[in-house]
Design a protein around this motif. Structure first.
Motif, short mmCIF file in Angstrom:
data_model
loop_
_atom_site.label_atom_id
_atom_site.label_comp_id
_atom_site.label_asym_id
_atom_site.label_seq_id
_atom_site.Cartn_x
_atom_site.Cartn_y
_atom_site.Cartn_z
N LEU A 141 45.50 -11.14 -40.29
CA LEU A 141 46.49 -10.07 -40.08
C LEU A 141 45.89 -8.93 -39.27
N THR A 142 44.68 -8.54 -39.65
CA THR A 142 44.01 -7.46 -38.93
C THR A 142 43.83 -7.84 -37.47
N TRP A 192 45.80 -5.71 -34.74
CA TRP A 192 44.90 -4.82 -34.01
C TRP A 192 44.82 -5.24 -32.54
N PRO A 211 43.89 -11.65 -44.75
CA PRO A 211 43.84 -10.27 -44.25
C PRO A 211 43.08 -10.16 -42.94
N LEU A 212 42.06 -10.97 -42.77
CA LEU A 212 41.32 -10.98 -41.51
C LEU A 212 42.24 -11.35 -40.36
N ARG A 231 39.79 -15.35 -49.90
CA ARG A 231 40.59 -14.13 -49.99
C ARG A 231 40.51 -13.32 -48.72
N LYS A 253 41.39 -4.99 -48.93
CA LYS A 253 41.37 -4.26 -50.20
C LYS A 253 42.68 -3.52 -50.47
N PHE A 285 47.40 1.15 -37.31
CA PHE A 285 47.88 -0.11 -37.90
C PHE A 285 47.71 -0.10 -39.41
N LEU A 286 46.50 0.28 -39.86
CA LEU A 286 46.24 0.22 -41.30
C LEU A 286 47.08 1.24 -42.05
N PHE A 318 39.24 -2.99 -45.21
CA PHE A 318 40.31 -2.10 -45.68
C PHE A 318 41.60 -2.90 -45.86
N CYS A 319 41.88 -3.73 -44.90
CA CYS A 319 43.09 -4.54 -44.94
C CYS A 319 43.07 -5.44 -46.17
N PHE A 355 37.80 -2.45 -40.76
CA PHE A 355 39.26 -2.64 -40.78
C PHE A 355 39.64 -3.84 -41.62
N GLY A 368 43.42 0.96 -34.69
CA GLY A 368 43.18 0.28 -35.97
C GLY A 368 43.63 1.13 -37.13
#
Lengths: 287, 156
Positions: free
Chosen positions: A111-112, A116, A108-109, A104, B23, A61-62, B20-21, B17, A58
């Protein structure tokens, strides 16, 4: 290979055991030396290998994506930025196609989840003995019995990891349902479908039936979501382990299965992401 | 495959995660994407505007060219007209002048003739008188016979 001369059963079992740290009734806080000890530790134990690899992946990735994000320019994108933008746009489009509410978090969720899970699945393609043997050497160096150093590299073959994610998604689903429809709406979703009647008395009779049906539907979502990923990856890992037993013939077999598995791991990561989006959009949309 | 604390640990890691992603990863990438999109859109817009401007300018140039051609043709036409007019005028005035000169000459000639006739008459009358004197052998008193001579000169 674990130990000196393990039988195939021992070999497989060894490969399917996590490195567990927990409080054993007899030995206190320690690393489990066998599958039995690990199960005796009960709930208050943690799989160090699963946690370690998943967190490491993780973070990788980040870090990669963060770096690309920091360097992002509006000009012509270069290699890494191009790749990251491709992924981001792909996920963004998937979300926009399915999820029509405003949030929002969800993009991103997704994508993660996609990246991941894909990275965790990708660990399946590392030859099955490679990292466990390293871990055994490492453990042996610190005085542990190499035979009892368990090391499972693929976090998604641990049901804890997949259920941990799917339950988080489930919590988000419930949160979004309540936010979109209110608490009464959430209860109404659970009790007023699929059977309803204008007659109040008959409706009252339908409520428990509806509740049972809807509760099963609701609970099936996170469980199927988690177990689908787990099952696919566990089976894939098991086949890699089985292939590793057959001797020299494992090379072409290994290659063939790895090529096939490349499809599976991508697909499973995508499915996990898409289902998350679908569940969340179902939570937000009115019936 | 026991369910244990890993479950919670994984959920926490997942949440961190995702946070973070959300933000630090999503916004800059998205912003870059949107900005680039805007830039490209602006560029395309400017390009189409420029094409339109070019077309307009070409049209204008063509218009101007056409106008100036027309003007030139008009000017040429005027000049031609004017030149023929001038030639016509010159011809007319030349003719008038010529006629006038001819008339002058004619009247001068007439005057000259008249004067010559007058002189001739005077001379003839004198000759006639001389002749008459010779014939008569006596002189005629000019004062006495002036009236007669004048009458004779008029009759000639």
């Amino acid at each position: 290979m674990a130990g000196t001369n393990p039988t195939p059963t021992e070999y497989i079992q060894h490969h399917l055991q996590n490195l567990t740290f927990g409080r054993h009734p007899e030995h206190g806080w320690s690393i489990a030396h066998s599958a039995q000890e690990a199960s005796e530790m009960g709930f208050w134990a943690i799989h160090l290998d699963t946690m370690g690899w998943s967190v490491a992946l993780g973070v990788i990735f980040l870090m990669i994506f963060r770096k690309a994000g920091m360097m992002a320019t509006t000009g012509v994108p270069s290699g890494l930025q191009n790749f990251v933008e491709l992924m981001v746009e792909f996920v963004d489009n998937s979300v926009k196609e399915t999820f029509h509410g405003k949030s929002r978090v969800i993009a991103p969720l997704s994508l993660t989840i996609f990246c991941w899970v894909f990275l965790m699945n990708l660990m399946d393609l590392v030859p099955v003995d490679f990292l466990p043997m390293l871990a055994q050497k490492f453990g042996g160096f610190f005085g542990a019995d190499p035979e009892h150093v368990y090391f499972k590299v693929v976090p998604t073959t641990d049901v804890n990891a997949t259920l941990g994610m799917s339950l988080s998604v489930f919590a988000l689903v419930i949160f979004y349902t309540i936010r979109a429809k209110g608490f009464t709406g959430f209860i109404g979703d659970l009790t007023l479908h699929p059977f309803n009647s204008p007659n109040k008395l008959i409706q009252a009779l339908f409520v428990p039936v509806n509740f049972v049906l809807e509760a099963v539907t609701l609970l099936a979502k996170p469980i199927s979501l988690g177990l689908r990923l787990f099952g696919n990856l566990y089976a894939g890992e098991l086949i890699f382990i089985l292939i590793a037993i057959v001797g020299l013939w494992q090379l072409p077999l290994h290659f063939t299965w790895a090529v096939f598995h490349l499809l599976v791991i991508t697909l499973q990561a995508f499915i996990f992401m898409m289902l998350t989006i679908v569940y969340l959009s179902m939570a937000v949309e009115q019936h | 495959m026991n369910l244990n604390l890993t479950l919670i640990g994984q959920a926490i890691a997942f949440a961190v995660f995702v946070w973070f992603c959300m933000k630090f990863v999503w916004p800059p990438v998205m912003q870059a994407l949107q900005e680039r999109q805007k830039k490209i859109a602006d560029g395309l817009d400017a390009a189409s505007r420029a094409t339109r401007d070019l077309e307009l300018a070409q049209e204008q140039a063509n218009e101007t060219l056409r106008e100036s051609k027309e003007q030139a043709a008009e000017i040429l036409e005027q000049a031609r007209k004017r030149s023929t007019q001038m030639i016509e005028e010159a011809r007319d005035s030349a003719r008038l002048e010529g006629e006038r000169m001819i008339n002058n000459a004619k009247s001068e000639i007439e005057q000259e003739i008249n004067r010559a006739k007058e002189e001739l008459r005077v001379q003839v009358s004198r000759l006639a008188i001389e002749g008459a004197e010779r014939i008569l052998e006596a002189s005629i008193d000019e004062k006495q016979h002036g009236q007669l001579v004048d009458k004779l000169a008029k009759e000639l």
